[in-house]
Enzyme design. Structure first.
Site, PDB file in Angstrom:
ATOM      1  N   SER A 187       0.826  -1.208   0.000  1.00 62.88           N
ATOM      2  CA  SER A 187       0.000   0.000   0.000  1.00 62.88           C
ATOM      3  C   SER A 187       0.861   1.260   0.000  1.00 62.88           C
ATOM      4  O   SER A 187       0.558   2.237  -0.703  1.00 62.88           O
ATOM      5  CB  SER A 187      -0.944  -0.006   1.206  1.00 62.88           C
ATOM      6  OG  SER A 187      -0.230  -0.239   2.405  1.00 62.88           O
ATOM      7  N   ASN A 188       1.961   1.255   0.742  1.00 67.59           N
ATOM      8  CA  ASN A 188       2.842   2.426   0.748  1.00 67.59           C
ATOM      9  C   ASN A 188       3.561   2.608  -0.580  1.00 67.59           C
ATOM     10  O   ASN A 188       3.976   3.715  -0.915  1.00 67.59           O
ATOM     11  CB  ASN A 188       3.863   2.312   1.886  1.00 67.59           C
ATOM     12  CG  ASN A 188       3.266   2.685   3.222  1.00 67.59           C
ATOM     13  OD1 ASN A 188       3.171   3.847   3.572  1.00 67.59           O
ATOM     14  ND2 ASN A 188       2.831   1.681   3.973  1.00 67.59           N
ATOM     15  N   LYS A 217       1.166 -10.803   7.182  1.00 68.69           N
ATOM     16  CA  LYS A 217       1.352  -9.449   7.687  1.00 68.69           C
ATOM     17  C   LYS A 217       0.006  -8.966   8.190  1.00 68.69           C
ATOM     18  O   LYS A 217      -0.981  -8.953   7.454  1.00 68.69           O
ATOM     19  CB  LYS A 217       1.863  -8.502   6.603  1.00 68.69           C
ATOM     20  CG  LYS A 217       2.015  -7.059   7.099  1.00 68.69           C
ATOM     21  CD  LYS A 217       2.191  -6.046   5.985  1.00 68.69           C
ATOM     22  CE  LYS A 217       2.243  -4.638   6.580  1.00 68.69           C
ATOM     23  NZ  LYS A 217       2.219  -3.581   5.542  1.00 68.69           N
TER      24      LYS A 217
END
Length: 312
Positions: free
Chosen positions: A49-50, A174
């Site tokens: 996502s980052n 994660k």
């Protein structure tokens, strides 16, 4: 022979920098990867996502992974592991992403549950998707649980444990959901798994509590800002210095809460401010952030962690 699993440690979910025309700013991204490696991280998570994975096409993804792997190898950081985000709405495209990631130098695939048809994503469908992907994947797979980017889909500890015990190629997860109880159930249940299992906390906000519950380390956005501080906290914990680890965790929690208020482009703007490379530009519709546009209330806790980073 058992499958490899990610080593215990700090993993940075690397941001992707863009030029003014929204093309990839590869020099800044490689500079950033080097700073992470110099900071002592165990690995990098690319195209999460980052990293703005949904905004990258297949060729860009392949180019980024290969460029970062080659750059790290040239710097003699050959042991740094690359976990690459490969989730897509279908099994077919997810497997294509994984095959391309492997060809480009990835070590592991990180896979979100499909969320476009969220109403149809019941437990059997999600478990079937992840099982099918992992069974056919040429890379070991980590399950990525992040309800904030999957229309609220939250994979339970029951599902993760079932998948881990029935699907050999699933080697970790994660958890960005922030559920430490879920992490505890997973790590305690799978502690004796012969193949090994790497369960990672997904936010700096609960790094130390995650370690106490058996987390294999951390994959957290704030590591883009302060990798050395995260590595130091893990070191203090493993040395038994709980008070020292608690003191660092307090700083990380404050900074992580602040960083969460500025989003992905804000992370890049903070990097530009404190480390002098890249810009706070995302691909539309994310737009552009500048450090000047971030309040002192937000920058204060982040600046304190940057100060610690530069002292280490």
């Amino acid at each position: 022979m058992s499958l490899p699993i990610p080593r215990k440690g700090v993993y940075t979910p690397l941001v992707t920098f863009f030029n003014e025309d929204e093309s990839i700013d590869l020099p800044s991204t490689l500079t950033h990867a080097k700073r992470m490696a110099d900071g002592g991280v165990t690995g990098l998570v690319l195209q999460g996502s980052n990293g703005e994975a949904p905004h990258l096409d297949h060729n860009e993804r392949k180019t980024l992974v290969r460029a970062i792997r080659d750059h790290l190898n040239q710097l003699n950081y050959i042991d740094i592991q690359l976990i690459v985000g490969c989730g897509a709405p279908s099994v077919r495209e997810t497997l294509l992403h994984i095959a391309e990631a492997k060809e480009s130098g990835a070590d592991f695939a990180l896979v979100l549950p499909p969320s476009y048809w969220a109403a149809a994503m019941n437990v059997p469908v999600i478990e079937g998707f992840l099982h099918n992907v992992a069974t056919e994947s040429p890379l070991p797979v980590l399950i990525y649980n992040f309800p904030g980017v999957t229309s609220g889909i939250d994979i339970s500890s029951d599902s993760i444990i079932r998948l881990a015990t029935t699907t050999p190629n699933i080697v970790g997860c994660k958890l960005t959901c922030g559920n430490v109880g879920k992490l505890q159930r997973i790590t305690s249940t799978l502690a004796q798994r012969p193949r090994g299992f790497s369960a990672f906390g997904g936010k700096s906000d609960f790094f130390l509590p995650a370690l106490v519950t058996g987390s294999h380390g951390i994959i957290a956005a704030l590591a883009n800002i302060a990798p050395r501080v995260h590595v130091k906290l893990l070191q203090l914990y493993e040395e038994g210095d709980l008070k020292g680890a608690q003191a660092l965790q307090a700083k990380l929690s404050d900074a992580d809460w602040a960083l969460g208020k500025v989003g992905v482009v804000g992370v890049k703007a903070v990097i530009q401010r404190y480390f002098g490379y890249g810009t706070g530009r995302g691909r539309r519709p994310l737009g552009v952030a500048t450090a000047e546009g971030i309040s002192e209330e937000v920058l204060g806790p982040i600046g304190e962690v940057v100060r610690l980073e530069k002292e280490l």
